[in-house]
Design a protein around this motif. Structure first.
Motif, PDB file in Angstrom:
ATOM      1  N   PHE A   1      49.122  20.506  54.620  1.00  0.00           N
ATOM      2  CA  PHE A   1      49.748  19.502  53.770  1.00  0.00           C
ATOM      3  C   PHE A   1      48.856  18.276  53.663  1.00  0.00           C
ATOM      4  O   PHE A   1      47.949  18.079  54.469  1.00  0.00           O
ATOM      5  CB  PHE A   1      51.156  19.141  54.253  1.00  0.00           C
ATOM      6  N   GLN A   2      49.125  17.460  52.642  1.00  0.00           N
ATOM      7  CA  GLN A   2      48.269  16.326  52.325  1.00  0.00           C
ATOM      8  C   GLN A   2      49.118  15.127  51.951  1.00  0.00           C
ATOM      9  O   GLN A   2      50.300  15.266  51.694  1.00  0.00           O
ATOM     10  CB  GLN A   2      47.346  16.668  51.132  1.00  0.00           C
ATOM     11  N   GLY A   3      48.481  13.952  51.926  1.00  0.00           N
ATOM     12  CA  GLY A   3      49.177  12.772  51.427  1.00  0.00           C
ATOM     13  C   GLY A   3      49.781  11.921  52.522  1.00  0.00           C
ATOM     14  O   GLY A   3      49.267  11.862  53.633  1.00  0.00           O
ATOM     15  N   PHE A   4      50.887  11.264  52.209  1.00  0.00           N
ATOM     16  CA  PHE A   4      51.453  10.271  53.107  1.00  0.00           C
ATOM     17  C   PHE A   4      51.942  10.885  54.413  1.00  0.00           C
ATOM     18  O   PHE A   4      51.661  10.372  55.495  1.00  0.00           O
ATOM     19  CB  PHE A   4      52.609   9.519  52.419  1.00  0.00           C
ATOM     20  N   PHE A   5      52.631  12.012  54.325  1.00  0.00           N
ATOM     21  CA  PHE A   5      53.153  12.613  55.544  1.00  0.00           C
ATOM     22  C   PHE A   5      52.002  13.124  56.433  1.00  0.00           C
ATOM     23  O   PHE A   5      52.050  13.022  57.659  1.00  0.00           O
ATOM     24  CB  PHE A   5      54.154  13.729  55.232  1.00  0.00           C
ATOM     25  N   ALA A   6      50.944  13.593  55.789  1.00  0.00           N
ATOM     26  CA  ALA A   6      49.756  14.012  56.544  1.00  0.00           C
ATOM     27  C   ALA A   6      49.140  12.806  57.264  1.00  0.00           C
ATOM     28  O   ALA A   6      48.677  12.898  58.410  1.00  0.00           O
ATOM     29  CB  ALA A   6      48.723  14.635  55.603  1.00  0.00           C
TER      30      ALA A   6
END
Lengths: 445, 445
Positions: A375-380
């Motif tokens: 997964f990518q982005g803010f949660f990553a």
């Protein structure tokens, strides 16, 4: 000088290097009655390598990612720490040579890690900035900040651009994280610090010889990281090699050039094996060939773990990646085997458990590859922060880093933009110059 | 190089030095439309001098007591900061010379402070350790920690004692605070860090030429501080002067000697006036004679404030004490007078408001003299902590220091025992050696 290590009837295990592997091994064995542990390290602290780039970009103070070794082992009477350089090993004498004198061993564990690989390019060794120690990260921070100060005072636009532009070589996590952070600083804190400079002039280049960034990660992480960097305004050049650098101009293998005073070299590592090992035990990248018990080829009492070791498994025909996890796991595994050997039990083969890899690009931007989930982005990004925070040694370091990150997140203001120049130790000039030559000696290539 | 300071029709005020006085003045004037402020400082940060000793004893990280100047003035377009050495002043040309080139002024304010006074004793200049900058405090910390490492490896008891013992010269706040902290470390953290060393061997001496400690404080504070130090096991020698030091043996004026490698020099300060001033304006201790408007004798547009200035009042016939408060008050007062002059209003004479003095000796031990109240012990210590915390520039520094102090109070463990050696900047050997000679140049005596 004399290492003055007391003779006991315990078996002496000498561990060279207090990185992730050596520290884990020493901690595991520190309370065992059957061993005397001698930990030899060049510094009196353990360094948390994954966050060097935040020290270099003034996001964290060096202290937060260092941990004094003596604070770890304070109450372990069978652990003897000596802060010294190990200059070589003499397997026939069961001894290592140090700057304090020789230290004999029953078992030797080399956990000496890896250093920057300049691929024997002399100009680059002399002029580029590496980032493989906290001292190098501080030097990089001082250099970058001094550059902006100097940029205010130069006479020509060409000189000003040369000082402000940055070229980073190597699209691994270090290069990606450094470029992302610099690109964010260019938008936020730098224009506020230097209202007299025009930061539209500041170019950031990332040069990678391969066809993608973050080579060992998943294709979707590679693409996201490229995308994130480009959105932040980083010029990424793939399939390009740096051929030369004269301190002012970087020359690529395709003949193109970039004008900069700042070439940051994060293009590769090579192992740091001890001098004195038989040449046949050294494999690719200078790594020491070991079996599945971390025993060096041809020895039963000499071991290597972590970045400096080359162990192959069916899944890892070229050895494990040179990152923290294999080192930590091997350190722990070898400790258990040591205890088994001491009890005359058979040892167990090491198997690397890949826990995944991750990299952060900027504020709210990261990529995470777990074995069964990507997964990518803010949660990553939150995951990246959490995992790194939890991996740091020391409650106080953890708290300091957490507060720093919170503060930086809220204020966009990494307030460590200090050019701290240390005083040289006093003494006569000759001794100084000798010390200086030592420090200037670039890593043997 | 060229300072590149834009020409405007505002009056240009050049401030040399960003200590307590210079910083206060610059902040006060930073939003005034009638002036262009040029702040020249050797470092890119302001240093909070009263806490150097905590950096030297690993209680605080250097970053916590430093504040980047550009972060203070980020949004003030009429403030121009240049990080450079000011090499002299040419009043006839209304210009100062800097390493970046000359800077002209309409008004010049010298806020260059004071440096260690070695009283022209060449051996002591070369071999003793001063503590008048954060760089010197870090050097002291590295030296002390390295000493304990070395003490593990020496061959003789004499060498070991020489490395472990400490002699501090000067019974002012710096000497008292340093000795108190070292004595506490000797009881708590050092024996836990170095179980192989016997800390009963470690002697701490405080040498003071006068008849009491903390000279300018009240008699009851002087007696309490002596009492506290003696209870902590510090050997205090009053009415004694250090005559010589060869790096291994300290010789007193009464002929007695002490064997130590570590002589810490906190015995006095002398002002840092700029070169180029007429000799008749220099008074006692190198301080610049100023009138009650901080104007240098014989000038209307040249000023001096803080430690470097010598202003006499009826109550202060020898000038104000060389501490933070007079500098801060003069900085603020001069700013107001500058604004009055700009409006063609008459200036107001400066009067020093003595807010009191305090010193801390150890955990729960401090002495406080307020104008109408003197008290000692735990409550004095809390007062000391609170006042120093509130005086620090920057919310983040304040938070960092508060957490560090809380942590150290609860754990007895100042976890910054790191010997961080910086990498020297890369370059050719000749440039290096030149840089080295610069750094080695001891203060002109």
């Amino acid at each position: 000088m004399n290492p003055n290590i007391p003779q006991t009837d315990r078996k002496r295990i000498v561990i060279v290097g207090a990185g992730f592997g050596g520290l884990k091994l020493a901690r595991y064995l520190s309370r065992r009655k059957e061993f005397q542990v001698v930990l030899l390290n060049r510094q009196n602290y353990h360094e948390f390598q994954p966050l060097y780039y935040q020290v270099a970009t003034a996001g964290l103070e060096a202290n937060s990612i260092l941990f004094p070794l003596r604070a770890v082992f304070g109450d372990c009477k069978n652990v003897h720490i000596r802060v010294t350089n190990v200059t070589g090993v003499r397997p026939a004498d069961k001894a290592v040579d140090t700057e304090l004198g020789p230290v004999t061993y029953d078992y030797l564990v080399m956990a000496t890690g890896a250093d920057t690989n300049f691929f024997n390019q002399q100009n680059i060794i002399e002029k580029a900035l590496p980032m493989k120690s906290v001292a190098e990260a501080i030097a990089l921070r001082n250099r970058m900040l001094q550059n902006f100060e100097d940029a205010l005072s130069v006479e020509t636009l060409d000189e000003r651009e040369g000082l402000m532009d940055v070229v980073v070589v190597g699209g691994g996590p270090t290069g990606v994280e450094l470029c992302g952070t610099l690109a964010e600083m260019r938008k936020t804190v730098l224009p506020s610090d230097y209202p007299e400079l025009d930061f539209k002039m500041m170019d950031i280049y990332l040069i990678e010889s391969g066809g993608e960034l973050l080579g060992p990660m998943s294709v979707q992480s590679q693409q996201h990281s490229l995308d994130y960097l480009q959105k932040l305004g980083v010029n990424v050049r793939l399939n390009t090699r740096v051929k030369d650098f004269d301190g002012r101009v970087v020359t690529m293998n395709d003949g193109t050039t970039l004008r900069t005073n700042n070439l940051i070299w994060a293009a590769g590592v090579k192992a740091n094996p001890l001098a004195g090992l038989p040449p046949e035990v050294l494999g690719r990248g200078g790594r020491i060939l070991v079996n599945r018990y971390n025993q060096v080829q041809g020895f039963t009492n000499v071991f290597a773990i972590g970045d400096v070791a080359l162990m192959t498994e069916e899944k890892w025909p070229n050895g494990h990646p040179q990152i923290a996890q294999p080192a930590i796991q091997q350190g722990k595994h070898l400790a258990k085997n040591m205890i088994r050997w001491a009890k005359s039990e058979p040892p167990v083969e090491f198997t690397y458990r890949d826990l995944g890899t991750m990299a952060t690009i900027g504020r709210g931007l990261a990529v995470v590859d777990l074995p069964f989930l990507k997964f990518q982005g803010f949660f990553a990004w939150i995951t990246w922060l959490f995992v790194h925070l939890m991996s740091i040694v020391g409650v106080k370091n953890r708290l300091a880093i957490f507060l720093n990150w919170m503060f930086n997140y809220l204020t966009y203001n990494n307030s460590l933009r200090l050019i701290i120049r240390q005083k040289l130790p006093k003494g006569n000039m000759a001794a100084m110059q000798e010390k200086l030559s030592d420090q200037l000696e670039v890593s043997k290539t």
